[in-house]
Design a protein around this motif. Structure first.
Motif, PDB file in Angstrom:
ATOM      1  N   PHE D  78       5.929   6.595  -1.066  1.00  0.00           N
ATOM      2  CA  PHE D  78       6.958   7.639  -1.179  1.00  0.00           C
ATOM      3  C   PHE D  78       6.336   9.035  -1.234  1.00  0.00           C
ATOM      4  O   PHE D  78       6.942  10.004  -0.754  1.00  0.00           O
ATOM      5  N   THR D  79       5.128   9.164  -1.810  1.00  0.00           N
ATOM      6  CA  THR D  79       4.478  10.494  -1.866  1.00  0.00           C
ATOM      7  C   THR D  79       4.271  11.083  -0.479  1.00  0.00           C
ATOM      8  O   THR D  79       4.127  12.294  -0.344  1.00  0.00           O
ATOM      9  N   LEU D  80       4.203  10.220   0.548  1.00  0.00           N
ATOM     10  CA  LEU D  80       3.917  10.683   1.909  1.00  0.00           C
ATOM     11  C   LEU D  80       5.158  10.729   2.793  1.00  0.00           C
ATOM     12  O   LEU D  80       5.066  11.064   3.974  1.00  0.00           O
ATOM     13  N   PHE D  81       6.315  10.395   2.241  1.00  0.00           N
ATOM     14  CA  PHE D  81       7.533  10.363   3.048  1.00  0.00           C
ATOM     15  C   PHE D  81       8.135  11.768   3.130  1.00  0.00           C
ATOM     16  O   PHE D  81       7.960  12.578   2.223  1.00  0.00           O
ATOM     17  N   PRO D  82       8.865  12.028   4.206  1.00  0.00           N
ATOM     18  CA  PRO D  82       9.591  13.302   4.286  1.00  0.00           C
ATOM     19  C   PRO D  82      10.724  13.337   3.252  1.00  0.00           C
ATOM     20  O   PRO D  82      11.138  12.312   2.729  1.00  0.00           O
ATOM     21  N   GLU D  83      11.192  14.536   2.989  1.00  0.00           N
ATOM     22  CA  GLU D  83      12.354  14.686   2.095  1.00  0.00           C
ATOM     23  C   GLU D  83      13.561  13.943   2.659  1.00  0.00           C
ATOM     24  O   GLU D  83      13.647  13.679   3.856  1.00  0.00           O
ATOM     25  N   ASP D  84      14.505  13.663   1.775  1.00  0.00           N
ATOM     26  CA  ASP D  84      15.761  13.011   2.170  1.00  0.00           C
ATOM     27  C   ASP D  84      15.547  11.626   2.756  1.00  0.00           C
ATOM     28  O   ASP D  84      16.295  11.167   3.627  1.00  0.00           O
ATOM     29  N   THR D  85      14.471  11.000   2.313  1.00  0.00           N
ATOM     30  CA  THR D  85      14.276   9.605   2.675  1.00  0.00           C
ATOM     31  C   THR D  85      14.117   8.798   1.396  1.00  0.00           C
ATOM     32  O   THR D  85      13.953   9.357   0.318  1.00  0.00           O
ATOM     33  N   ILE D 105      -2.119  -2.887 -19.093  1.00  0.00           N
ATOM     34  CA  ILE D 105      -2.552  -3.099 -17.713  1.00  0.00           C
ATOM     35  C   ILE D 105      -2.182  -1.852 -16.922  1.00  0.00           C
ATOM     36  O   ILE D 105      -1.243  -1.130 -17.277  1.00  0.00           O
ATOM     37  N   GLU D 106      -2.965  -1.603 -15.874  1.00  0.00           N
ATOM     38  CA  GLU D 106      -2.716  -0.423 -15.043  1.00  0.00           C
ATOM     39  C   GLU D 106      -2.653  -0.853 -13.586  1.00  0.00           C
ATOM     40  O   GLU D 106      -3.603  -1.458 -13.076  1.00  0.00           O
ATOM     41  N   ALA D 107      -1.552  -0.551 -12.930  1.00  0.00           N
ATOM     42  CA  ALA D 107      -1.395  -0.863 -11.512  1.00  0.00           C
ATOM     43  C   ALA D 107      -1.688   0.379 -10.686  1.00  0.00           C
ATOM     44  O   ALA D 107      -1.245   1.480 -11.036  1.00  0.00           O
ATOM     45  N   VAL D 108      -2.441   0.200  -9.613  1.00  0.00           N
ATOM     46  CA  VAL D 108      -2.756   1.291  -8.702  1.00  0.00           C
ATOM     47  C   VAL D 108      -2.286   0.892  -7.302  1.00  0.00           C
ATOM     48  O   VAL D 108      -2.737  -0.115  -6.756  1.00  0.00           O
ATOM     49  N   GLY D 109      -1.366   1.669  -6.766  1.00  0.00           N
ATOM     50  CA  GLY D 109      -0.910   1.475  -5.389  1.00  0.00           C
ATOM     51  C   GLY D 109      -1.535   2.538  -4.511  1.00  0.00           C
ATOM     52  O   GLY D 109      -1.476   3.727  -4.851  1.00  0.00           O
ATOM     53  N   THR D 110      -2.140   2.125  -3.393  1.00  0.00           N
ATOM     54  CA  THR D 110      -2.850   3.051  -2.517  1.00  0.00           C
ATOM     55  C   THR D 110      -2.411   2.817  -1.073  1.00  0.00           C
ATOM     56  O   THR D 110      -2.464   1.684  -0.592  1.00  0.00           O
ATOM     57  N   VAL D 111      -2.017   3.873  -0.395  1.00  0.00           N
ATOM     58  CA  VAL D 111      -1.594   3.741   1.005  1.00  0.00           C
ATOM     59  C   VAL D 111      -2.799   3.453   1.890  1.00  0.00           C
ATOM     60  O   VAL D 111      -3.787   4.189   1.874  1.00  0.00           O
ATOM     61  N   LEU D 112      -2.727   2.360   2.645  1.00  0.00           N
ATOM     62  CA  LEU D 112      -3.776   2.030   3.610  1.00  0.00           C
ATOM     63  C   LEU D 112      -3.424   2.555   4.991  1.00  0.00           C
ATOM     64  O   LEU D 112      -4.298   2.918   5.770  1.00  0.00           O
ATOM     65  N   LYS D 113      -2.132   2.551   5.288  1.00  0.00           N
ATOM     66  CA  LYS D 113      -1.685   2.966   6.622  1.00  0.00           C
ATOM     67  C   LYS D 113      -0.282   3.512   6.495  1.00  0.00           C
ATOM     68  O   LYS D 113       0.616   2.814   6.003  1.00  0.00           O
ATOM     69  N   SER D 114      -0.095   4.732   6.910  1.00  0.00           N
ATOM     70  CA  SER D 114       1.189   5.381   6.787  1.00  0.00           C
ATOM     71  C   SER D 114       1.775   5.589   8.171  1.00  0.00           C
ATOM     72  O   SER D 114       1.201   6.315   8.983  1.00  0.00           O
ATOM     73  N   GLY D 115       2.869   4.930   8.458  1.00  0.00           N
ATOM     74  CA  GLY D 115       3.512   5.092   9.768  1.00  0.00           C
ATOM     75  C   GLY D 115       4.865   5.753   9.614  1.00  0.00           C
ATOM     76  O   GLY D 115       5.329   6.002   8.494  1.00  0.00           O
ATOM     77  N   ARG D 116       5.509   6.034  10.733  1.00  0.00           N
ATOM     78  CA  ARG D 116       6.806   6.698  10.671  1.00  0.00           C
ATOM     79  C   ARG D 116       7.841   5.780  10.008  1.00  0.00           C
ATOM     80  O   ARG D 116       8.611   6.215   9.157  1.00  0.00           O
ATOM     81  N   THR D 117       7.823   4.508  10.378  1.00  0.00           N
ATOM     82  CA  THR D 117       8.787   3.558   9.809  1.00  0.00           C
ATOM     83  C   THR D 117       8.168   2.749   8.678  1.00  0.00           C
ATOM     84  O   THR D 117       8.716   2.650   7.595  1.00  0.00           O
ATOM     85  N   LEU D 118       7.006   2.156   8.933  1.00  0.00           N
ATOM     86  CA  LEU D 118       6.389   1.236   7.976  1.00  0.00           C
ATOM     87  C   LEU D 118       5.120   1.819   7.365  1.00  0.00           C
ATOM     88  O   LEU D 118       4.354   2.516   8.036  1.00  0.00           O
TER      89      LEU D 118
END
Lengths: 151, 151, 151, 151
Positions: D78-85, D105-118
């Motif tokens: 979500f940090t990399l998504f455009p507004e209004d999405t 416990i600490e969870a870390v989510g990291t974007v590996l590949k950011s596409g327009r849809t997926l």
């Protein structure tokens, strides 16, 4: 890179054990895959592009991408197993991130967690063209260590 | 069974679209795989056993098992897509339940959920020897519908 | 349905073993989940809708959906384990097919393959509103049988 | 570490967008989870240990582990998504590598590949006790960017 790779090789015994097993995998020879590097807990397998490994648009077929990823992870686990054991894939999951194109693709299997019974590997596949390398698939795999059956 | 299969076929147009695509998959031909059945939302692919598709113990290689499972699911999704679209595998996960042995293996891809953008399929692979059929792998796959690129 | 369910119950001993374990899962009680059915190789868990289990749009949170799916699969495997053993989840994969809405959701874990060490389950979660039931998530899970630790 | 983290924060606007969404997730509040860090393409979520989040042996329940992993990956995307999405989890797979123990416990989510849809994320969960940190779960997740619905 080459220096780092050289320092980073599995023992001659482990390398021999893996190369012998790899040569018995009819599928790897039939696809044209070869082992590119064997480190403790990490194995690289390379597959050159040619029409025999494509899908309908001319990219590397997901099945070919997965096949070398699965083998890379399996052998990465195997580098850490005791003698007289064998490795079986329990399951894996793979995301195909981008069309797999290139002169060749390279799968890297890396052990994330090595247990007595189960091992978990990260799988990465790169498309390589000239000096450029891009991640085309990434996955996660569970393997089991079993006693080698007497021949 | 044959009767049920006959009633249960995709339209001639869909079948032709899928067979044309399949024939362009270099890997499927190279492995010796063939489409055995095309129903709406379900496709069967068969792979005969031979040394070219084995792993080190002579079983079908997980990569071969996965390759036909992935294609079966992809084409199952494709049977429900509109014209002028194409199918790409987003990801799949497969459990290898038992050594894959038999005269041939048969992958069955079945649509579980068909959406406008994403489709989810169940993947099953059976080892078949004579009249016996046993489940050797089971998986789950996500596919995306994309506009076909102009030729 | 009720008749079929009644015929289809695990032994009293197995049911007691599972209910005792379930009651020790602080998370299940905290979420408000309860076991709805225990058959050999299949367990149903129900989670009523309330604000404490939602995501940002008011649907059931994927984490809640997954939590009861994971427990349903774990206990389904456990119904087939020998005494004095325990069950651990090795891994699972789940597709969230549709927004999970309803008066409650119901997770069904079903054993697909039961081995001495590893068991593979299918996971399904349904959204239930009045008499309507729709599949909102589907997954696949690997579990391991371990010796129960002495208390 | 703190310096590196400080330099490595998402914009105030993105942070606010995510914190607002997180506060609307009833499940996260009910479990006692909180956002620990928001970087572009990476989000950390912490869950303190307490009886309400355990499984039958007193470890963190796989469902709690998965819930914060799923949310961490979702917000990382979500940090990399455009507004209004808006972001929805398509699917994820998680391996539980070791009993999840610790003060939190600490969870870390990291974007590996950011596409327009997926978007594809890596998920990692660590057990933390005092200064020690060990990997207890690792996963991979697919997310989809959808238009935010008008309120």
């Amino acid at each position: 890179m080459e220096d780092q790779k050289r320092q980073d090789q599995a023992s001659a015994e482990v390398q021999a054990r893996i190369r012998t097993s790899f040569e018995r995998q009819g599928l790897m020879g039939h696809l044209g895959a070869r082992i590119a590097h064997i480190a403790p807990g990490r194995v690289h397998i390379v597959l050159p592009g040619r029409p025999e490994v494509t899908q309908q648009n001319g990219y590397f077929h997901a099945g070919a991408t997965s096949a070398i990823a699965d083998s890379a992870g399996g052998y990465a686990a195997f580098t850490l197993f005791p003698e007289d054991t064998s490795v079986l894939t329990v399951e894996y999951k793979i995301n195909l991130l981008a069309p797999a194109v290139g002169d060749h693709i390279e799968a890297v299997g890396t052990v994330l967690k090595s247990g007595r019974t189960l091992t978990v590997c990260r799988l990465e596949v790169f498309g390589v063209r000239g000096g450029e390398r891009s991640l085309v698939a990434t996955g996660q795999q569970t393997l089991i260590c079993v006693n080698a059956r007497p021949e």
